[in-house]
Motif scaffolding. Structure first.
Motif, PDB file in Angstrom:
ATOM      1  N   UNK A 124      53.334 -66.620 -61.825  1.00 33.02           N
ATOM      2  CA  UNK A 124      53.619 -65.497 -60.925  1.00 33.02           C
ATOM      3  C   UNK A 124      52.368 -64.632 -60.753  1.00 33.02           C
ATOM      4  N   UNK A 125      51.651 -64.380 -61.853  1.00 36.74           N
ATOM      5  CA  UNK A 125      50.426 -63.585 -61.783  1.00 36.74           C
ATOM      6  C   UNK A 125      49.375 -64.272 -60.913  1.00 36.74           C
ATOM      7  N   UNK A 126      49.231 -65.578 -61.068  1.00 33.73           N
ATOM      8  CA  UNK A 126      48.278 -66.333 -60.250  1.00 33.73           C
ATOM      9  C   UNK A 126      48.594 -66.153 -58.766  1.00 33.73           C
ATOM     10  N   UNK A 127      49.866 -66.251 -58.423  1.00 33.87           N
ATOM     11  CA  UNK A 127      50.275 -66.102 -57.021  1.00 33.87           C
ATOM     12  C   UNK A 127      50.020 -64.685 -56.511  1.00 33.87           C
ATOM     13  N   UNK A 128      50.368 -63.685 -57.331  1.00 31.57           N
ATOM     14  CA  UNK A 128      50.214 -62.301 -56.909  1.00 31.57           C
ATOM     15  C   UNK A 128      48.748 -61.889 -56.801  1.00 31.57           C
ATOM     16  N   UNK A 129      47.908 -62.380 -57.714  1.00 31.41           N
ATOM     17  CA  UNK A 129      46.486 -62.031 -57.661  1.00 31.41           C
ATOM     18  C   UNK A 129      45.858 -62.489 -56.356  1.00 31.41           C
ATOM     19  N   UNK A 131      47.383 -62.898 -53.474  1.00 31.51           N
ATOM     20  CA  UNK A 131      47.883 -62.068 -52.390  1.00 31.51           C
ATOM     21  C   UNK A 131      47.260 -60.676 -52.421  1.00 31.51           C
ATOM     22  N   UNK A 132      46.961 -60.171 -53.612  1.00 31.68           N
ATOM     23  CA  UNK A 132      46.390 -58.825 -53.733  1.00 31.68           C
ATOM     24  C   UNK A 132      44.949 -58.745 -53.247  1.00 31.68           C
ATOM     25  N   UNK A 133      44.324 -59.888 -53.001  1.00 28.03           N
ATOM     26  CA  UNK A 133      42.957 -59.873 -52.473  1.00 28.03           C
ATOM     27  C   UNK A 133      42.912 -59.529 -50.992  1.00 28.03           C
ATOM     28  N   UNK A 138      42.183 -65.879 -48.398  1.00 21.98           N
ATOM     29  CA  UNK A 138      41.995 -67.237 -47.897  1.00 21.98           C
ATOM     30  C   UNK A 138      40.722 -67.889 -48.431  1.00 21.98           C
ATOM     31  N   UNK A 139      39.933 -67.149 -49.164  1.00 20.26           N
ATOM     32  CA  UNK A 139      38.735 -67.723 -49.788  1.00 20.26           C
ATOM     33  C   UNK A 139      39.019 -68.255 -51.181  1.00 20.26           C
ATOM     34  N   UNK A 140      40.252 -68.109 -51.634  1.00 18.62           N
ATOM     35  CA  UNK A 140      40.608 -68.507 -52.986  1.00 18.62           C
ATOM     36  C   UNK A 140      41.880 -69.347 -52.959  1.00 18.62           C
ATOM     37  N   UNK A 141      41.845 -70.506 -53.601  1.00 21.89           N
ATOM     38  CA  UNK A 141      43.010 -71.389 -53.721  1.00 21.89           C
ATOM     39  C   UNK A 141      43.583 -71.305 -55.124  1.00 21.89           C
ATOM     40  N   UNK A 142      44.873 -71.598 -55.216  1.00 20.53           N
ATOM     41  CA  UNK A 142      45.530 -71.684 -56.530  1.00 20.53           C
ATOM     42  C   UNK A 142      45.563 -73.149 -56.950  1.00 20.53           C
ATOM     43  N   UNK A 143      45.089 -73.423 -58.150  1.00 21.75           N
ATOM     44  CA  UNK A 143      45.096 -74.775 -58.698  1.00 21.75           C
ATOM     45  C   UNK A 143      45.875 -74.765 -59.999  1.00 21.75           C
ATOM     46  N   UNK A 214      43.319 -55.396 -64.077  1.00 18.81           N
ATOM     47  CA  UNK A 214      41.930 -55.534 -64.521  1.00 18.81           C
ATOM     48  C   UNK A 214      41.309 -56.832 -64.017  1.00 18.81           C
ATOM     49  N   UNK A 215      42.074 -57.907 -64.065  1.00 13.03           N
ATOM     50  CA  UNK A 215      41.565 -59.188 -63.570  1.00 13.03           C
ATOM     51  C   UNK A 215      41.326 -59.128 -62.068  1.00 13.03           C
ATOM     52  N   UNK A 216      42.159 -58.408 -61.361  1.00 12.66           N
ATOM     53  CA  UNK A 216      41.979 -58.238 -59.915  1.00 12.66           C
ATOM     54  C   UNK A 216      40.640 -57.586 -59.608  1.00 12.66           C
ATOM     55  N   UNK A 217      40.191 -56.652 -60.422  1.00 15.72           N
ATOM     56  CA  UNK A 217      38.899 -56.001 -60.191  1.00 15.72           C
ATOM     57  C   UNK A 217      37.753 -57.002 -60.288  1.00 15.72           C
ATOM     58  N   UNK A 218      37.829 -57.911 -61.258  1.00 15.89           N
ATOM     59  CA  UNK A 218      36.788 -58.941 -61.367  1.00 15.89           C
ATOM     60  C   UNK A 218      36.749 -59.807 -60.114  1.00 15.89           C
ATOM     61  N   UNK A 219      37.922 -60.222 -59.639  1.00  9.47           N
ATOM     62  CA  UNK A 219      37.987 -61.070 -58.450  1.00  9.47           C
ATOM     63  C   UNK A 219      37.475 -60.324 -57.223  1.00  9.47           C
TER      64      UNK A 219
END
Length: 234
Positions: A124-129, A131-133, A138-143, A214-219
Protein backbone atom coordinates in the motif's frame (compact mmCIF):
# COMPACT_ATOMS: atom_id res chain seq x y z
CA UNK A 1 36.20 44.86 -107.25
CA UNK A 2 36.81 42.47 -104.38
CA UNK A 3 38.75 43.82 -101.45
CA UNK A 4 41.94 41.98 -100.60
CA UNK A 5 41.93 40.13 -97.26
CA UNK A 6 44.07 41.81 -94.66
CA UNK A 7 47.47 40.29 -94.22
CA UNK A 8 47.87 38.19 -91.08
CA UNK A 9 49.50 39.91 -88.19
CA UNK A 10 52.20 38.00 -86.41
CA UNK A 11 51.77 38.20 -82.62
CA UNK A 12 55.09 38.67 -81.00
CA UNK A 13 56.08 36.13 -78.37
CA UNK A 14 56.74 37.38 -74.87
CA UNK A 15 60.29 38.32 -74.34
CA UNK A 16 60.77 35.47 -71.87
CA UNK A 17 59.69 32.71 -74.23
CA UNK A 18 56.49 30.61 -74.55
CA UNK A 19 53.57 30.97 -72.07
CA UNK A 20 53.63 28.41 -69.28
CA UNK A 21 50.90 27.34 -66.80
CA UNK A 22 51.71 27.44 -63.10
CA UNK A 23 50.02 24.78 -60.90
CA UNK A 24 49.37 25.83 -57.35
CA UNK A 25 48.34 23.49 -54.52
CA UNK A 26 44.67 23.79 -53.51
CA UNK A 27 43.92 25.06 -50.00
CA UNK A 28 43.24 22.25 -47.53
CA UNK A 29 39.64 22.09 -46.20
CA UNK A 30 39.20 23.27 -42.65
CA UNK A 31 39.88 20.49 -40.20
CA UNK A 32 41.86 18.23 -42.57
CA UNK A 33 44.92 18.72 -40.48
CA UNK A 34 43.24 16.91 -37.55
CA UNK A 35 44.38 13.35 -37.16
CA UNK A 36 41.37 11.13 -38.08
CA UNK A 37 41.96 8.53 -35.33
CA UNK A 38 42.24 11.31 -32.78
CA UNK A 39 39.01 12.90 -34.00
CA UNK A 40 37.26 9.51 -33.79
CA UNK A 41 38.36 9.13 -30.19
CA UNK A 42 36.92 12.52 -29.29
CA UNK A 43 33.64 11.56 -30.98
CA UNK A 44 33.51 8.31 -29.00
CA UNK A 45 34.11 10.11 -25.72
CA UNK A 46 31.36 12.61 -26.56
CA UNK A 47 28.87 9.80 -27.24
CA UNK A 48 29.81 8.09 -23.98
CA UNK A 49 29.40 11.35 -22.08
CA UNK A 50 25.92 11.90 -23.52
CA UNK A 51 24.90 8.34 -22.61
CA UNK A 52 26.24 8.71 -19.08
CA UNK A 53 24.60 12.09 -18.44
CA UNK A 54 21.45 10.67 -16.79
CA UNK A 55 23.47 8.66 -14.30
CA UNK A 56 25.83 11.55 -13.60
CA UNK A 57 22.87 13.84 -12.96
CA UNK A 58 21.12 11.42 -10.63
CA UNK A 59 24.16 10.91 -8.41
CA UNK A 60 25.21 14.57 -8.59
CA UNK A 61 22.03 15.44 -6.70
CA UNK A 62 22.96 13.17 -3.79
CA UNK A 63 26.73 13.18 -3.62
CA UNK A 64 27.85 16.60 -4.87
CA UNK A 65 24.95 18.61 -3.47
CA UNK A 66 25.56 16.98 -0.08
CA UNK A 67 22.18 15.29 0.12
CA UNK A 68 23.92 12.23 1.58
CA UNK A 69 23.76 13.71 5.06
CA UNK A 70 20.13 14.80 4.66
CA UNK A 71 18.73 11.64 3.06
CA UNK A 72 16.30 9.65 5.18
CA UNK A 73 17.10 6.44 3.29
CA UNK A 74 20.36 4.52 2.94
CA UNK A 75 22.38 5.43 -0.17
CA UNK A 76 24.07 2.40 -1.69
CA UNK A 77 27.77 2.95 -2.43
CA UNK A 78 28.88 1.56 -4.70
CA UNK A 79 25.63 0.99 -6.54
CA UNK A 80 24.75 -2.57 -7.52
CA UNK A 81 23.84 -3.39 -11.13
CA UNK A 82 20.84 -5.51 -12.00
CA UNK A 83 22.40 -8.85 -13.02
CA UNK A 84 21.81 -9.16 -16.80
CA UNK A 85 21.47 -12.93 -16.43
CA UNK A 86 18.81 -12.81 -13.70
CA UNK A 87 16.01 -15.17 -14.77
CA UNK A 88 12.71 -13.28 -14.48
CA UNK A 89 9.21 -14.40 -15.41
CA UNK A 90 5.63 -13.20 -15.18
CA UNK A 91 3.15 -14.83 -12.81
CA UNK A 92 2.02 -16.89 -15.80
CA UNK A 93 5.57 -18.17 -16.37
CA UNK A 94 6.49 -16.12 -19.46
CA UNK A 95 10.20 -15.17 -19.42
CA UNK A 96 11.15 -11.49 -19.11
CA UNK A 97 14.60 -10.12 -20.00
CA UNK A 98 16.31 -8.18 -17.22
CA UNK A 99 17.13 -5.43 -19.75
CA UNK A 100 13.38 -4.76 -20.10
CA UNK A 101 13.35 -3.21 -16.61
CA UNK A 102 15.73 -0.41 -17.57
CA UNK A 103 14.69 3.07 -18.67
CA UNK A 104 12.57 4.05 -15.67
CA UNK A 105 13.00 4.60 -11.94
CA UNK A 106 11.76 1.51 -10.10
CA UNK A 107 10.33 1.61 -6.58
CA UNK A 108 10.83 -2.05 -5.74
CA UNK A 109 9.34 -4.32 -3.08
CA UNK A 110 10.25 -7.94 -2.31
CA UNK A 111 7.62 -9.93 -0.36
CA UNK A 112 10.12 -12.43 1.02
CA UNK A 113 7.52 -14.63 2.74
CA UNK A 114 3.77 -15.23 2.68
CA UNK A 115 2.22 -11.77 2.42
CA UNK A 116 0.87 -10.83 5.85
CA UNK A 117 -0.45 -7.51 7.13
CA UNK A 118 3.07 -6.05 7.18
CA UNK A 119 3.58 -7.00 3.53
CA UNK A 120 0.21 -5.53 2.56
CA UNK A 121 1.14 -2.32 4.36
CA UNK A 122 4.37 -2.08 2.35
CA UNK A 123 2.53 -2.69 -0.92
CA UNK A 124 0.00 0.00 0.00
CA UNK A 125 2.86 2.39 0.85
CA UNK A 126 4.56 1.65 -2.48
CA UNK A 127 1.35 2.51 -4.32
CA UNK A 128 0.69 5.67 -2.31
CA UNK A 129 4.26 6.97 -2.60
CA UNK A 130 4.04 6.88 -6.38
CA UNK A 131 0.73 8.75 -6.36
CA UNK A 132 2.07 11.35 -3.92
CA UNK A 133 4.73 12.36 -6.44
CA UNK A 134 2.01 14.18 -8.41
CA UNK A 135 3.18 15.21 -11.86
CA UNK A 136 6.38 13.20 -11.42
CA UNK A 137 4.62 9.89 -10.76
CA UNK A 138 4.86 8.78 -14.39
CA UNK A 139 8.65 8.79 -14.09
CA UNK A 140 8.53 6.02 -11.50
CA UNK A 141 7.24 2.44 -11.87
CA UNK A 142 6.30 0.00 -9.13
CA UNK A 143 8.17 -3.31 -9.28
CA UNK A 144 7.35 -6.32 -7.12
CA UNK A 145 9.92 -9.14 -7.19
CA UNK A 146 8.46 -12.35 -5.77
CA UNK A 147 10.87 -15.10 -4.72
CA UNK A 148 10.11 -18.43 -6.34
CA UNK A 149 9.19 -20.01 -2.98
CA UNK A 150 6.54 -17.40 -2.06
CA UNK A 151 2.89 -17.65 -3.09
CA UNK A 152 0.41 -14.78 -3.31
CA UNK A 153 -3.34 -15.20 -3.00
CA UNK A 154 -5.59 -14.09 -5.90
CA UNK A 155 -6.76 -11.16 -3.77
CA UNK A 156 -3.17 -10.02 -3.23
CA UNK A 157 -2.39 -10.29 -6.95
CA UNK A 158 -5.52 -8.24 -7.68
CA UNK A 159 -4.33 -5.59 -5.23
CA UNK A 160 -1.08 -5.32 -7.20
CA UNK A 161 -2.63 -5.11 -10.63
CA UNK A 162 -6.13 -3.73 -10.19
CA UNK A 163 -5.70 -0.36 -8.46
CA UNK A 164 -4.26 2.72 -10.13
CA UNK A 165 -1.18 2.16 -12.25
CA UNK A 166 -0.51 -1.60 -12.05
CA UNK A 167 2.76 -2.81 -10.61
CA UNK A 168 5.17 -4.88 -12.66
CA UNK A 169 5.00 -8.21 -10.85
CA UNK A 170 7.78 -10.70 -11.63
CA UNK A 171 9.13 -13.91 -10.18
CA UNK A 172 12.81 -14.73 -9.67
CA UNK A 173 14.91 -17.19 -7.73
CA UNK A 174 15.36 -16.14 -4.13
CA UNK A 175 19.15 -16.46 -4.28
CA UNK A 176 19.24 -14.24 -7.39
CA UNK A 177 17.21 -11.52 -5.66
CA UNK A 178 19.32 -11.71 -2.51
CA UNK A 179 22.46 -11.55 -4.64
CA UNK A 180 21.36 -8.14 -5.92
CA UNK A 181 19.25 -6.46 -3.19
CA UNK A 182 20.19 -6.63 0.48
CA UNK A 183 18.33 -5.92 3.70
CA UNK A 184 19.84 -3.82 6.45
CA UNK A 185 21.63 -5.85 9.14
CA UNK A 186 19.10 -7.57 11.39
CA UNK A 187 16.19 -7.05 8.98
CA UNK A 188 14.45 -8.81 6.09
CA UNK A 189 14.04 -7.78 2.46
CA UNK A 190 10.29 -7.50 3.01
CA UNK A 191 10.76 -4.67 5.52
CA UNK A 192 12.28 -2.30 2.94
CA UNK A 193 11.52 -0.49 -0.28
CA UNK A 194 14.37 -0.30 -2.80
CA UNK A 195 14.95 2.34 -5.48
CA UNK A 196 16.58 1.34 -8.78
CA UNK A 197 17.72 3.98 -11.29
CA UNK A 198 16.95 3.92 -15.06
CA UNK A 199 20.29 2.22 -15.75
CA UNK A 200 19.30 -0.75 -13.59
CA UNK A 201 21.43 0.22 -10.61
CA UNK A 202 20.17 -0.23 -7.06
CA UNK A 203 21.02 3.06 -5.38
CA UNK A 204 18.75 3.57 -2.36
CA UNK A 205 17.15 1.49 0.42
CA UNK A 206 14.47 2.72 2.78
CA UNK A 207 14.79 2.08 6.49
CA UNK A 208 12.90 -0.95 7.81
CA UNK A 209 9.17 -0.18 8.11
CA UNK A 210 9.76 3.33 6.75
CA UNK A 211 7.92 6.53 7.50
CA UNK A 212 6.12 7.32 4.19
CA UNK A 213 6.38 11.09 4.61
CA UNK A 214 10.14 10.94 5.12
CA UNK A 215 10.69 8.53 2.24
CA UNK A 216 8.56 10.77 0.02
CA UNK A 217 11.01 13.63 0.63
CA UNK A 218 13.90 11.53 -0.67
CA UNK A 219 11.94 10.63 -3.81
CA UNK A 220 10.92 14.25 -4.38
CA UNK A 221 14.52 15.46 -4.11
CA UNK A 222 15.59 12.88 -6.62
CA UNK A 223 12.80 13.67 -9.09
CA UNK A 224 13.45 17.41 -8.76
CA UNK A 225 17.20 17.06 -9.32
CA UNK A 226 16.69 15.05 -12.50
CA UNK A 227 13.71 16.85 -13.99
CA UNK A 228 15.81 18.32 -16.81
CA UNK A 229 16.71 15.04 -18.49
CA UNK A 230 14.48 12.30 -17.10
CA UNK A 231 11.29 11.87 -19.14
CA UNK A 232 8.29 9.74 -18.14
CA UNK A 233 7.75 6.31 -19.61
CA UNK A 234 10.03 3.46 -20.60
Amino acid sequence: MTEAAPAPVDTPLPPDGPVTLAVHSMPMPLGEDVDPPRRSRWTLWLVLLICAAPVVASYFSFYVLDLRGRAYSDLITPTRDLPPTMALSTLQGAPVAAEALKGQWLLTYVPDRACDTGCERMLFMQRQLREMLGKDRDRLDKLVLIPDDVQLTPAQVDALTGHGAPATVLRARRDAIEGWLMAAPGHRLGEHLFLVDPMGRWMLRSPATPDPSQLKKDLERLMRANAGWDKPGR
